[in-house]
Structure formats: C-alpha cells, structure tokens
Design a protein around this motif. Structure first.
Motif, short mmCIF file in Angstrom:
data_model
loop_
_atom_site.label_atom_id
_atom_site.label_comp_id
_atom_site.label_asym_id
_atom_site.label_seq_id
_atom_site.Cartn_x
_atom_site.Cartn_y
_atom_site.Cartn_z
N THR A 10 0.89 -1.09 -0.04
CA THR A 10 0.06 0.00 -0.01
C THR A 10 0.89 1.28 0.05
N PHE A 11 0.27 2.53 -0.08
CA PHE A 11 0.82 3.64 -0.19
C PHE A 11 1.86 3.80 1.28
N PHE A 12 1.27 3.33 2.37
CA PHE A 12 2.16 3.38 3.59
C PHE A 12 2.99 2.46 3.50
N GLY A 72 -2.47 -4.09 7.18
CA GLY A 72 -2.14 -2.84 6.37
C GLY A 72 -0.97 -2.71 5.74
N LEU A 75 -3.34 -4.26 2.30
CA LEU A 75 -4.77 -3.75 2.26
C LEU A 75 -4.53 -2.36 2.78
N PRO A 76 -5.27 -1.39 2.13
CA PRO A 76 -5.41 -0.04 2.70
C PRO A 76 -6.09 0.38 3.98
N GLU A 79 -4.94 4.16 5.01
CA GLU A 79 -5.57 5.05 4.20
C GLU A 79 -7.01 5.03 4.44
N SER A 80 -7.73 3.95 4.91
CA SER A 80 -9.03 3.89 5.14
C SER A 80 -9.13 4.60 6.51
#
Length: 109
Positions: A10-12, A72, A75-76, A79-80
């Motif tokens: 994910t982004f993070f 995390g 999976l987002p 972000e969620s």
C-alpha cells in the motif's frame, strides 16, 4: 512465477519501506495505524467515561491495531483510517458551526 512485493504494498507500506526494512517499517505502520485509530475513536465514538474505562478501551485498541498492522501492509487500512478521520472531522466541524449558529440545540447534560 515471481511476485514483485513492492507493487503489492500500500501507499504507507511503500512510504515506510516495508520491502527493504521490514522491522522498522512495521513499527512505523503500527504507530500510524494506532494514532489514526485514536483519532477516529475520539472524533466519532468517544464518550465521557471513567479513566480506568478509557484505559481499557485504549489497551484493546492497541491490541487490535497489532492485528490491523499485519493487514495494513497489503490492504489499505491506514488509508481507510485517514478517510474516516477526514469525514468525521468534517462532520464535527459542521456540527460545531451549526451549534454556534443556533440551528441545533444541545441537551442540558
């Protein structure tokens, strides 16, 4: 068949470099998820409770965030939580504005 882990993060996960430094990256991801969970709880669900009840809530939240951290990575989750924080912050801001304008009456509790 080779799988590129960096593409699946994910982004993070990419931000905290989970592919090259997984130990510190997971700690950073955990701290991020825990802080965002506290914000979501305080913005949307917190009530005035006793100190010991609040401590229990945060301990259970801490344990739950450990599990969410493993999800995390791919999976987002964080972000969620950011989206939930933004929505709840906008709701609280609008509620404050409406109460200030006198359109909403507050209870006498």
């Amino acid at each position: 068949m080779s799988v590129n882990v960096t593409e699946r993060l994910t982004f993070f996960g990419r931000l905290f470099r989970l592919d090259s430094n997984p130990e510190s990256g997971m700690w950073y991801l955990f701290i991020t998820i825990f802080i965002l969970s506290i914000l979501v709880y305080n913005l949307g669900f917190a009530r005035k409770v006793k100190v010991w009840q609040n401590a229990i809530i945060y301990v259970v939240m801490f344990l739950g965030c450990i599990i969410l951290t493993f999800f995390g990575a791919f999976l987002p989750v964080a972000e969620s939580l950011i989206v939930a924080t933004a929505v709840l912050a906008l709701y609280r801001f609008r509620l404050h504005q409406e109460r200030k304008a006198g359109n909403i009456k507050t209870s006498g509790k």
